[in-house]
Design a protein around this motif. Structure first.
Motif, short mmCIF file in Angstrom:
data_model
loop_
_atom_site.label_atom_id
_atom_site.label_comp_id
_atom_site.label_asym_id
_atom_site.label_seq_id
_atom_site.Cartn_x
_atom_site.Cartn_y
_atom_site.Cartn_z
N SER A 1 0.84 -1.20 0.00
CA SER A 1 0.00 0.00 0.00
C SER A 1 0.87 1.25 0.00
O SER A 1 2.06 1.20 0.32
N THR B 1 -4.47 5.80 3.45
CA THR B 1 -3.90 4.53 3.02
C THR B 1 -4.61 4.06 1.76
O THR B 1 -5.84 4.04 1.72
N VAL B 2 -3.84 3.71 0.75
CA VAL B 2 -4.41 3.22 -0.50
C VAL B 2 -3.69 1.92 -0.87
O VAL B 2 -2.48 1.91 -1.04
N SER B 3 -4.46 0.84 -0.97
CA SER B 3 -3.89 -0.43 -1.42
C SER B 3 -3.68 -0.35 -2.93
O SER B 3 -4.61 -0.04 -3.67
N VAL B 4 -2.47 -0.62 -3.38
CA VAL B 4 -2.16 -0.41 -4.80
C VAL B 4 -2.04 -1.70 -5.59
O VAL B 4 -2.11 -1.68 -6.82
N TRP C 1 0.97 7.48 -10.03
CA TRP C 1 -0.12 8.02 -9.20
C TRP C 1 0.09 9.51 -8.94
O TRP C 1 1.20 9.96 -8.66
N ASP D 1 -5.82 13.76 0.46
CA ASP D 1 -7.13 13.12 0.48
C ASP D 1 -7.95 13.39 -0.77
O ASP D 1 -8.77 12.58 -1.18
N ARG E 1 -5.49 9.07 -6.59
CA ARG E 1 -6.53 8.24 -7.20
C ARG E 1 -5.89 7.03 -7.86
O ARG E 1 -4.70 7.01 -8.09
#
Length: 365
Positions: free
Chosen positions: A298, A312-315, A345, A361, A365
């Motif tokens: 992430s 947190t962004v799971s990639v 990103w 935030d 994306r």
């Protein structure tokens, strides 16, 4: 945006040859070929070069700085270094050295950290290769493979991390590291549990260094270091300087727009599944396989100086090998060998005023 990317089997398990030039060119490998894509315009992908199989797989790629924005160092698994001009698509220099684990540019100086712990500074202005190698400055304090290497933007300091967890900060005018870090048994040192896989200097606090490791058990730790040699240069605070996490640290990037630190997490620690509760539910079959860490593979942004997680962004479901930051500091490119892709990103928006505000935030994306 996703870009096809691959490595040869001989490149090594820790290799992820991806770099981002000052001219907004993303440079990456596809097998034993090196390609580039101009991210400033909507254009296709071009081929820069093909590396001979006898030289080993493409292991590292490093783009030079603003003084020579079109120069790229292509480094192979057998210690071969080639310098290429992105615009002319022409090799400008090449030489062989000891096997290495990290490279970094400082103006015309290419610093190479070897598997034996030696750091060599090659002055690429010297066109006579034997003479350049003869006049190469080197420092020898590490006792393990160099895993990470980064120069301060001012060009007078650099930091190095090795496979035994040791971090050293250097003044380029000296042959011994700076006496900085935690005091342990009357000596100052900067130490991690696992190999130091990430290093970055803070752009808005000149003597602050962040480091991250990838421990064998799948955990990772982010540490914030004061590398000032004068006590008053780095104000004391009660904020944490250490953050222990249940996923490895593959890369670290400070924001140029606000006081935030981005971490690209790789594989994480697996924990046993909790046993079922007693009662009727215990008769229902359940998955007892170990559970992966929530932040594994992430991208996580932490606030500074609190080190509080902001987003947190799971990639990917595959292992994240590492990431590079764009020259303007607003984007990152993630290398994901299992997907055979480099994923680009957007992270931060360019600030419109002098306030350093968080924009993560609403932008990523």
């Amino acid at each position: 945006m996703a870009i096809d990317f691959s490595m040869t089997p001989s490149a090594g398990a820790e290799a992820w040859p991806v770099a981002w030039s000052q001219n907004n060119m993303l440079v990456f490998s596809r097998g034993n070929r090196v390609h580039f894509k101009n991210l400033a315009v909507d254009s296709g992908t071009g081929q820069l070069c093909k590396v001979r199989e006898s030289h080993g797989g493409v292991q590292l790629i490093a783009c030079a700085g603003e003084d020579q924005p079109n120069i790229v160092a292509v480094c192979t698994g057998k210690g071969r270094i080639e310098l290429w001009d992105l615009l002319a698509k022409k090799m400008t220099a090449s030489w062989s050295t000891h096997s290495f684990g990290a490279v970094a540019w400082n103006g015309p100086i290419l610093s190479v950290g070897s598997n034996r712990g030696t750091i060599r500074h090659f002055d690429t202005r010297i066109k006579d290769t034997p003479k350049m190698k003869e006049q190469t400055k080197r420092v020898t304090r590490h006792q393990a493979k160099i895993c990470s290497l980064t120069w301060h933007e001012e060009g007078k300091m650099f930091a190095s991390g090795d496979a035994s967890g040791v971090v050293l900060a250097w003044d380029s005018r000296q042959n011994v590291p700076l006496d900085v870090g935690e005091t342990v048994q009357r000596r100052k040192k900067m130490q991690h549990v696992g190999p130091v896989t990430a290093l970055t200097w803070c752009p808005w606090q000149s003597r602050m260094l962040a480091s991250g490791d990838s421990a064998p058990d799948g955990t990772g730790t982010i540490r914030i270091w004061d590398v000032s040699t004068t006590p008053s240069a780095f104000p004391k605070s009660n904020h944490p300087k250490k953050l222990e996490l249940d996923a490895t640290i593959r890369s670290l990037h400070f924001s140029t727009q606000c006081k935030e630190l981005l971490c690209a997490h790789g594989p994480g620690k697996f924990t046993p599944a909790p046993p079922p509760s007693f009662g009727l539910d215990s008769l229902i079959p359940y998955d007892s396989s170990p559970r992966p860490a929530k932040i594994a593979n992430s991208v996580v942004v932490y606030a500074y100086p609190t080190l509080r997680s902001l987003a947190t962004v799971s990639v990917s479901c595959q292992d994240v090998a590492g990431s590079v930051q764009s020259p303007n500091g607003l984007r990152i490119a993630l290398a994901i060998p299992g997907e055979k892709q480099v994923s680009v990103w957007d992270v931060w928006a360019k600030r419109k005023d002098l306030r350093r505000h968080s924009s993560f935030d609403t932008v990523i994306r």
